[in-house]
Write a protein that holds these residues in place. Structure first.
Motif, PDB file in Angstrom:
ATOM      1  N   ILE A  46       0.831  -1.197   0.000  1.00 16.80           N
ATOM      2  CA  ILE A  46       0.000   0.000   0.000  1.00 16.80           C
ATOM      3  C   ILE A  46       0.870   1.253   0.000  1.00 16.80           C
ATOM      4  O   ILE A  46       0.552   2.248  -0.624  1.00 16.80           O
ATOM      5  N   THR A  47       1.989   1.210   0.699  1.00 21.38           N
ATOM      6  CA  THR A  47       2.903   2.346   0.734  1.00 21.38           C
ATOM      7  C   THR A  47       4.191   1.984   0.006  1.00 21.38           C
ATOM      8  O   THR A  47       4.354   0.880  -0.490  1.00 21.38           O
ATOM      9  N   SER A  48       5.104   2.892  -0.016  1.00 21.86           N
ATOM     10  CA  SER A  48       6.384   2.625  -0.662  1.00 21.86           C
ATOM     11  C   SER A  48       7.397   2.042   0.329  1.00 21.86           C
ATOM     12  O   SER A  48       8.568   1.931   0.018  1.00 21.86           O
ATOM     13  N   GLU A  49       6.936   1.640   1.490  1.00 22.46           N
ATOM     14  CA  GLU A  49       7.820   1.057   2.505  1.00 22.46           C
ATOM     15  C   GLU A  49       8.533  -0.193   1.981  1.00 22.46           C
ATOM     16  O   GLU A  49       9.727  -0.380   2.221  1.00 22.46           O
ATOM     17  N   LEU A  83      14.499   9.851  -2.233  1.00 20.70           N
ATOM     18  CA  LEU A  83      15.916   9.518  -2.196  1.00 20.70           C
ATOM     19  C   LEU A  83      16.771  10.463  -3.042  1.00 20.70           C
ATOM     20  O   LEU A  83      17.909  10.752  -2.690  1.00 20.70           O
ATOM     21  N   VAL A  84      16.238  10.955  -4.130  1.00 19.55           N
ATOM     22  CA  VAL A  84      17.026  11.784  -5.041  1.00 19.55           C
ATOM     23  C   VAL A  84      16.862  13.269  -4.769  1.00 19.55           C
ATOM     24  O   VAL A  84      17.832  14.017  -4.745  1.00 19.55           O
ATOM     25  N   HIS A  85      15.632  13.693  -4.550  1.00 15.72           N
ATOM     26  CA  HIS A  85      15.363  15.115  -4.419  1.00 15.72           C
ATOM     27  C   HIS A  85      15.073  15.550  -2.983  1.00 15.72           C
ATOM     28  O   HIS A  85      14.899  16.735  -2.723  1.00 15.72           O
ATOM     29  N   GLY A  86      14.961  14.594  -2.061  1.00 15.76           N
ATOM     30  CA  GLY A  86      14.625  14.931  -0.685  1.00 15.76           C
ATOM     31  C   GLY A  86      13.203  15.440  -0.553  1.00 15.76           C
ATOM     32  O   GLY A  86      12.872  16.149   0.377  1.00 15.76           O
ATOM     33  N   ASN A  87      12.354  15.076  -1.507  1.00 14.63           N
ATOM     34  CA  ASN A  87      10.967  15.537  -1.534  1.00 14.63           C
ATOM     35  C   ASN A  87      10.082  14.451  -0.942  1.00 14.63           C
ATOM     36  O   ASN A  87       9.726  13.497  -1.619  1.00 14.63           O
ATOM     37  N   PRO A  88       9.696  14.570   0.330  1.00 12.38           N
ATOM     38  CA  PRO A  88       8.978  13.483   0.970  1.00 12.38           C
ATOM     39  C   PRO A  88       7.515  13.348   0.581  1.00 12.38           C
ATOM     40  O   PRO A  88       6.946  12.299   0.757  1.00 12.38           O
ATOM     41  N   ARG A  89       6.900  14.380   0.029  1.00 12.83           N
ATOM     42  CA  ARG A  89       5.452  14.380  -0.205  1.00 12.83           C
ATOM     43  C   ARG A  89       4.777  13.751   1.003  1.00 12.83           C
ATOM     44  O   ARG A  89       4.786  14.308   2.078  1.00 12.83           O
ATOM     45  N   HIS A  90       4.219  12.578   0.849  1.00 14.37           N
ATOM     46  CA  HIS A  90       3.563  11.918   1.971  1.00 14.37           C
ATOM     47  C   HIS A  90       4.373  10.724   2.471  1.00 14.37           C
ATOM     48  O   HIS A  90       3.899   9.915   3.235  1.00 14.37           O
ATOM     49  N   LEU A  91       5.626  10.633   2.043  1.00 11.91           N
ATOM     50  CA  LEU A  91       6.466   9.488   2.379  1.00 11.91           C
ATOM     51  C   LEU A  91       7.125   9.673   3.746  1.00 11.91           C
ATOM     52  O   LEU A  91       7.880  10.615   3.957  1.00 11.91           O
ATOM     53  N   ARG A  92       6.823   8.810   4.654  1.00 13.16           N
ATOM     54  CA  ARG A  92       7.443   8.792   5.973  1.00 13.16           C
ATOM     55  C   ARG A  92       7.893   7.357   6.229  1.00 13.16           C
ATOM     56  O   ARG A  92       7.106   6.430   6.124  1.00 13.16           O
TER      57      ARG A  92
END
Length: 137
Positions: A46-49, A83-92
């Motif tokens: 469900i997530t990118s975990e 990982l590349v841009h440091g842009n977490p959006r909703h990624l925790r």
């Protein structure tokens, strides 16, 4: 080179040079000589975990085996952007500090975002793991 690249960016973190690329072709391409390739497929979660677990485990294994040139190819845009841009959006994720620490080491890592069709080997292996016919590889 037969692959079509939409973007190429060099990001400096610590002592490692991280080259970010986005591929638009729909087939898997072997890494150049002396490089290894880590393909991750977390699409079943469900997530990118799951994608980040693949990145973490792959980089940890590559480092422990002494590979200085590593390509990490993934089909999860959120994980790639983080990982590349440091842009977490909703990624925790609790895995990010460990991955960032691995990136600080003295080696070259290329992160590549690819379409799902370009990540077929990882997708096939993920399906085999789900069926219980393949262990950690």
């Amino acid at each position: 080179m037969e692959e079509s690249l939409r973007a190429r960016q060099i990001v400096r973190r610590g002592r490692s040079a991280i080259v970010a690329q986005t591929r638009t072709m729909g087939h898997w391409i072997a890494p150049p000589e002396h490089w290894i390739k880590i393909n991750t497929d977390g699409a079943r979660s469900i997530t990118s975990e799951a994608e980040l677990w693949g990145v973490y485990e792959g980089l940890t294994t590559a480092w422990s085996l002494g590979y200085p040139w590593v390509i990490v190819e993934m089909d999860c845009r959120d994980a790639y952007d983080m990982l590349v841009h440091g842009n977490p959006r909703h990624l925790r994720s609790s895995l990010l500090p460990g991955i960032l620490e691995l990136q600080q080491r003295c080696w070259e890592i290329q992160f590549r975002f690819t379409c799902r069709e370009g990540n077929i080997p990882a997708d096939i292996m993920a399906r085999l793991v789900q069926k219980g016919t393949l262990a950690y590889h």
